[in-house]
Motif scaffolding. Structure first.
Motif, PDB file in Angstrom:
ATOM      1  N   ILE A  39       0.846  -1.193   0.000  1.00 34.26           N
ATOM      2  CA  ILE A  39       0.000   0.000   0.000  1.00 34.26           C
ATOM      3  C   ILE A  39       0.882   1.243   0.000  1.00 34.26           C
ATOM      4  O   ILE A  39       1.958   1.265   0.607  1.00 34.26           O
ATOM      5  N   PRO A  40       0.471   2.318  -0.694  1.00 36.99           N
ATOM      6  CA  PRO A  40       1.259   3.553  -0.703  1.00 36.99           C
ATOM      7  C   PRO A  40       1.217   4.236   0.658  1.00 36.99           C
ATOM      8  O   PRO A  40       0.242   4.105   1.406  1.00 36.99           O
ATOM      9  N   LEU A  41       2.284   4.953   0.971  1.00 38.08           N
ATOM     10  CA  LEU A  41       2.409   5.621   2.262  1.00 38.08           C
ATOM     11  C   LEU A  41       2.480   7.132   2.053  1.00 38.08           C
ATOM     12  O   LEU A  41       3.545   7.684   1.765  1.00 38.08           O
ATOM     13  N   PRO A  42       1.354   7.836   2.165  1.00 37.04           N
ATOM     14  CA  PRO A  42       1.360   9.296   2.009  1.00 37.04           C
ATOM     15  C   PRO A  42       2.006   9.975   3.209  1.00 37.04           C
ATOM     16  O   PRO A  42       1.860   9.521   4.347  1.00 37.04           O
ATOM     17  N   GLY A  43       2.735  11.046   2.951  1.00 33.77           N
ATOM     18  CA  GLY A  43       3.363  11.801   4.029  1.00 33.77           C
ATOM     19  C   GLY A  43       4.762  11.357   4.375  1.00 33.77           C
ATOM     20  O   GLY A  43       5.385  11.925   5.278  1.00 33.77           O
ATOM     21  N   ALA A  44       5.302  10.357   3.677  1.00 35.00           N
ATOM     22  CA  ALA A  44       6.689   9.950   3.914  1.00 35.00           C
ATOM     23  C   ALA A  44       7.629  11.033   3.393  1.00 35.00           C
ATOM     24  O   ALA A  44       7.330  11.723   2.415  1.00 35.00           O
ATOM     25  N   THR A  45       8.762  11.199   4.053  1.00 38.85           N
ATOM     26  CA  THR A  45       9.732  12.215   3.639  1.00 38.85           C
ATOM     27  C   THR A  45      10.926  11.562   2.961  1.00 38.85           C
ATOM     28  O   THR A  45      11.394  10.503   3.381  1.00 38.85           O
ATOM     29  N   ILE A  46      11.410  12.213   1.919  1.00 34.64           N
ATOM     30  CA  ILE A  46      12.557  11.732   1.152  1.00 34.64           C
ATOM     31  C   ILE A  46      13.579  12.852   1.107  1.00 34.64           C
ATOM     32  O   ILE A  46      13.245  13.999   0.774  1.00 34.64           O
ATOM     33  N   ALA A  47      14.821  12.548   1.449  1.00 34.94           N
ATOM     34  CA  ALA A  47      15.870  13.567   1.473  1.00 34.94           C
ATOM     35  C   ALA A  47      17.133  13.029   0.823  1.00 34.94           C
ATOM     36  O   ALA A  47      17.481  11.853   0.993  1.00 34.94           O
ATOM     37  N   ILE A  48      17.823  13.901   0.073  1.00 34.04           N
ATOM     38  CA  ILE A  48      19.102  13.544  -0.536  1.00 34.04           C
ATOM     39  C   ILE A  48      20.204  13.939   0.432  1.00 34.04           C
ATOM     40  O   ILE A  48      20.432  15.129   0.684  1.00 34.04           O
ATOM     41  N   ILE A  49      20.868  12.946   0.992  1.00 34.45           N
ATOM     42  CA  ILE A  49      21.883  13.184   2.016  1.00 34.45           C
ATOM     43  C   ILE A  49      23.089  13.908   1.407  1.00 34.45           C
ATOM     44  O   ILE A  49      23.545  13.581   0.310  1.00 34.45           O
ATOM     45  N   GLY A  50      23.592  14.896   2.147  1.00 35.20           N
ATOM     46  CA  GLY A  50      24.803  15.593   1.727  1.00 35.20           C
ATOM     47  C   GLY A  50      24.568  16.836   0.903  1.00 35.20           C
ATOM     48  O   GLY A  50      25.531  17.530   0.550  1.00 35.20           O
ATOM     49  N   THR A  51      23.326  17.143   0.566  1.00 33.50           N
ATOM     50  CA  THR A  51      23.052  18.361  -0.202  1.00 33.50           C
ATOM     51  C   THR A  51      22.888  19.540   0.750  1.00 33.50           C
ATOM     52  O   THR A  51      22.372  19.403   1.862  1.00 33.50           O
ATOM     53  N   ASN A  52      23.339  20.708   0.319  1.00 35.57           N
ATOM     54  CA  ASN A  52      23.264  21.916   1.139  1.00 35.57           C
ATOM     55  C   ASN A  52      22.885  23.107   0.258  1.00 35.57           C
ATOM     56  O   ASN A  52      23.662  23.507  -0.608  1.00 35.57           O
ATOM     57  N   PRO A  53      21.670  23.649   0.449  1.00 37.96           N
ATOM     58  CA  PRO A  53      20.655  23.235   1.423  1.00 37.96           C
ATOM     59  C   PRO A  53      20.082  21.857   1.083  1.00 37.96           C
ATOM     60  O   PRO A  53      20.198  21.400  -0.050  1.00 37.96           O
ATOM     61  N   LEU A  54      19.461  21.231   2.080  1.00 38.72           N
ATOM     62  CA  LEU A  54      18.952  19.877   1.927  1.00 38.72           C
ATOM     63  C   LEU A  54      17.861  19.829   0.862  1.00 38.72           C
ATOM     64  O   LEU A  54      16.915  20.615   0.882  1.00 38.72           O
ATOM     65  N   ILE A  55      18.005  18.891  -0.083  1.00 38.25           N
ATOM     66  CA  ILE A  55      17.024  18.706  -1.151  1.00 38.25           C
ATOM     67  C   ILE A  55      16.165  17.498  -0.816  1.00 38.25           C
ATOM     68  O   ILE A  55      16.685  16.445  -0.436  1.00 38.25           O
ATOM     69  N   GLY A  56      14.858  17.643  -0.952  1.00 38.77           N
ATOM     70  CA  GLY A  56      13.983  16.524  -0.641  1.00 38.77           C
ATOM     71  C   GLY A  56      12.556  16.780  -1.057  1.00 38.77           C
ATOM     72  O   GLY A  56      12.247  17.746  -1.765  1.00 38.77           O
ATOM     73  N   ALA A  57      11.667  15.890  -0.623  1.00 36.66           N
ATOM     74  CA  ALA A  57      10.247  15.996  -0.950  1.00 36.66           C
ATOM     75  C   ALA A  57       9.476  15.107   0.009  1.00 36.66           C
ATOM     76  O   ALA A  57      10.061  14.367   0.812  1.00 36.66           O
ATOM     77  N   SER A  58       8.163  15.171  -0.071  1.00 38.89           N
ATOM     78  CA  SER A  58       7.294  14.278   0.691  1.00 38.89           C
ATOM     79  C   SER A  58       6.291  13.645  -0.263  1.00 38.89           C
ATOM     80  O   SER A  58       5.982  14.209  -1.324  1.00 38.89           O
ATOM     81  N   THR A  59       5.793  12.473   0.098  1.00 37.98           N
ATOM     82  CA  THR A  59       4.886  11.748  -0.791  1.00 37.98           C
ATOM     83  C   THR A  59       3.473  12.316  -0.708  1.00 37.98           C
ATOM     84  O   THR A  59       3.035  12.806   0.335  1.00 37.98           O
ATOM     85  N   ASP A  60       2.757  12.215  -1.837  1.00 41.64           N
ATOM     86  CA  ASP A  60       1.380  12.693  -1.890  1.00 41.64           C
ATOM     87  C   ASP A  60       0.423  11.594  -1.436  1.00 41.64           C
ATOM     88  O   ASP A  60       0.839  10.581  -0.858  1.00 41.64           O
ATOM     89  N   ALA A  61      -0.861  11.769  -1.714  1.00 45.73           N
ATOM     90  CA  ALA A  61      -1.873  10.804  -1.266  1.00 45.73           C
ATOM     91  C   ALA A  61      -1.681   9.430  -1.890  1.00 45.73           C
ATOM     92  O   ALA A  61      -2.150   8.423  -1.350  1.00 45.73           O
ATOM     93  N   ASN A  62      -0.976   9.362  -3.025  1.00 44.26           N
ATOM     94  CA  ASN A  62      -0.717   8.087  -3.696  1.00 44.26           C
ATOM     95  C   ASN A  62       0.647   7.506  -3.347  1.00 44.26           C
ATOM     96  O   ASN A  62       1.092   6.535  -3.962  1.00 44.26           O
ATOM     97  N   GLY A  63       1.326   8.124  -2.383  1.00 46.64           N
ATOM     98  CA  GLY A  63       2.645   7.651  -1.988  1.00 46.64           C
ATOM     99  C   GLY A  63       3.747   8.014  -2.961  1.00 46.64           C
ATOM    100  O   GLY A  63       4.847   7.468  -2.888  1.00 46.64           O
ATOM    101  N   GLU A  64       3.484   8.966  -3.866  1.00 48.79           N
ATOM    102  CA  GLU A  64       4.451   9.322  -4.902  1.00 48.79           C
ATOM    103  C   GLU A  64       5.157  10.633  -4.565  1.00 48.79           C
ATOM    104  O   GLU A  64       4.604  11.496  -3.883  1.00 48.79           O
ATOM    105  N   PHE A  65       6.374  10.772  -5.068  1.00 45.89           N
ATOM    106  CA  PHE A  65       7.147  11.994  -4.840  1.00 45.89           C
ATOM    107  C   PHE A  65       7.925  12.363  -6.096  1.00 45.89           C
ATOM    108  O   PHE A  65       8.193  11.518  -6.961  1.00 45.89           O
ATOM    109  N   VAL A  66       8.300  13.641  -6.184  1.00 41.82           N
ATOM    110  CA  VAL A  66       9.106  14.154  -7.293  1.00 41.82           C
ATOM    111  C   VAL A  66      10.131  15.123  -6.719  1.00 41.82           C
ATOM    112  O   VAL A  66       9.785  16.025  -5.950  1.00 41.82           O
TER     113      VAL A  66
END
Length: 543
Positions: A39-66
């Motif tokens: 099942i998709p997990l909405p609200g999960a956070t995704i971060a690229i380690i080592g980027t400054n400033p930190l680059i990332g995103a969170s998943t939408d209602a379908n568990g997808e991120f961009v």
């Protein structure tokens, strides 16, 4: 003259500075899902380690991120979701050619975890029911493996307990025959997906019919595999096809000494997030003919593979996929007997082969803890060989004639349910209707006529059922247990195969595992008719 030379040099330097000054970026897309229930997990956070400033995103209602505008390079990506074990995906390659798509399958935590992070090793298998002797095959590895010809089968030969040879891509696991391996695509058993398969060795071919453009990360098992896999002795190659880009069209064309390679992917309907992906390859080996042994004759092959993904709002996800391969090898005999250097010069032969597998899959999530997946698939394999040779009277006579056509219709269905964070179960059935038309003839000792060794046609059934459970005592101690059964109706042979495995993470990055499995395999049909319908058995005990 000096001015004419200086001006182009200045222009080149300016263009070089402009290009080198550009920051080439790419997009990372993906989906975060529960490893067991899918099942998709909405609200999960995704971060690229080592980027400054930190680059990332969170998943939408379908568990997808961009994540857009990511500079090309290699990155470690961290995934977090409340109540689940944090995950770090190591060494994600971001290139300029195509967008990157990740599927992060994370596990529900049994206890509250603060700083404990699960690092995803590229070798860790995708199948959660695995204990030992399994490895994930990474697509990137296959493409850059030295001498691998972009062939996942040749890459597998670099794994522990696996070997092969330069003459073919047969996979020998712990000394077993290559034909003891189960090839599976999208959950369905298929014929060996190799060009010129079963010619020089049963279970082996010359080069893969699978393009790396089509493959998703897949699992490779070398023993004591989970109970969902049956009809195999030595191992399992569980191949997954990736889903095409549902937002952007991407095309690739390659040309080389062995032929051409064309692939394309993109959205069918952006609003419905449906997509297509296909790849076609054609080769004649014409340019390599001067360096190939003359006894190889003329070689041609082509293959086509595709996947169409059709998500719906309430009825689940439908996918339509397929792979096919056509091969030809032929050679004319040397007519002048004074030029004969070996028996091969006397021979004239023509060999045509094909294989195919087409499937339609439906996957639907029911509630928050259950999903059902079902597939219907026709698959087949064919070989036609005509061989002639000059005899002692300098007359050309037939020596071998083979026409083997084997095809089957397969229906598979399983239900996967998570009872709680500790216990999950997967139970399913596999129904195979086997059909065959076999004719094998070989010349007698005097080469005066062809003797028939096999001449049969008909159908039969191979019926399989399995159930397997995983129980997590703690985050570090897990038990996998299950059973697989199958019956071959041609001779009513029945087998029950228990499987069990226990794994313990006793130190960070240190795992102790033990597993046992009983396995059986139906012999290849044309050999089966000669061997009076035998089923071969193997016991696996692995540490």
């Amino acid at each position: 003259m000096k001015v004419k030379v200086i001006i182009p040099s200045i222009l080149f330097c300016l263009l070089f500075n402009i290009v080198s000054g550009q920051n080439i970026t790419q997009t990372i897309k993906g989906k975060v899902i529960d490893k067991v229930t899918q099942i998709p997990l909405p609200g999960a956070t995704i971060a690229i380690i080592g980027t400054n400033p930190l680059i990332g995103a969170s998943t939408d209602a379908n568990g997808e991120f961009v994540i857009k505008n990511v500079s090309v390079g290699r990155y470690n990506i961290k995934v977090n979701f409340i109540g689940y074990e944090p995950m770090i995906i190591n060494e994600v390659l971001v290139g300029s050619g195509k967008e990157v798509f990740l599927t992060a399958e994370i596990k529900e935590s049994l206890v509250n975890m603060k700083e404990v992070v699960i690092r995803v090793n590229k070798e860790d298998p995708l199948n959660s029911m695995t204990t030992v002797s399994a490895r994930q095959l990474n697509v990137e590895e296959s493409s850059r493996y030295a001498g691998g010809f972009d062939d996942p089968a040749r890459l597998a030969s670099s794994f522990a307990g696996v070997s092969s040879n330069l003459g073919n891509n047969g996979i020998v696991i712990r000394g077993n025959s290559p034909k003891g391996l189960l090839w599976q695509m999208e959950g369905v058993e298929i014929s060996n997906p190799s060009h010129f398969a079963n010619i020089t060795s049963f279970g082996a071919g010359a080069i893969t019919a699978l393009s790396s453009q089509m493959l998703a990360n897949s699992d490779f098992f070398t023993g004591a595999f989970p109970s969902e896999y049956g009809n195999a002795l030595s191992g399992v190659f569980d191949i997954k096809l990736r889903t095409g880009n549902n937002e952007k069209r991407e095309n690739t064309f390659q040309a080389g000494l062995v032929g051409i390679d064309l692939s394309s992917e993109g959205p069918l309907n952006k609003n419905k997030k449906s997509s297509y992906l296909f790849n076609y390859r054609y080769s004649t080996f014409a340019l390599l003919a001067p360096i190939l042994p003359p006894e190889m004759g003329k070689l041609k092959y082509q293959d086509l593979s595709f996947k169409i993904n059709l998500p719906t709002k309430k009825s689940g996800v439908f996918s339509f996929w397929g792979i096919s391969a056509l091969d030809y090898q032929g050679r004319d005999a040397v007519k002048d007997s004074s030029s004969w250097k070996s028996d091969i010069d006397k021979q004239k032969y023509s060999t045509n082969l094909f294989m195919y597998a087409i499937g339609i899959n439906h996957k639907i999530i029911i509630g928050s803890n259950t999903y059902i997946s079902s597939t219907f698939s026709p698959t087949g394999y064919g070989l036609s060989l005509n061989q002639k040779s000059y005899n002692e009277n300098n007359m050309i006579v037939p020596t071998n004639k083979i026409d083997n056509y084997i095809w089957k219709y397969t229906f598979t269905s399983f239900i996967n349910h998570k009872f709680n964070s500790k216990h999950s179960n997967k139970t399913g059935i596999i129904l195979n209707r086997l059909q065959y038309n076999l004719n094998i003839q070989k010349a007698d000792s005097n080469q005066t006529s062809l003797l028939t060794y096999v001449d049969d046609h008909g159908s039969s059934y191979l019926l399989q059922a399995y159930s397997q459970s995983k129980y997590n005592f703690t985050n570090d101690l897990a038990l996998n247990i299950g059973v697989h059964s199958q019956i071959f109706t041609l001779n009513n042979r029945f087998s029950i195969e228990p499987r069990i495995g226990l794994s313990w993470i006793f130190l960070p990055h240190q795992v102790l595992g033990i597993s046992y499995g009983l396995h059986s395999q139906l012999e290849m049909l044309h050999l089966n008719l000669l061997c009076q319908h035998q089923i071969f058995w193997a016991n696996h005990l692995l540490l």
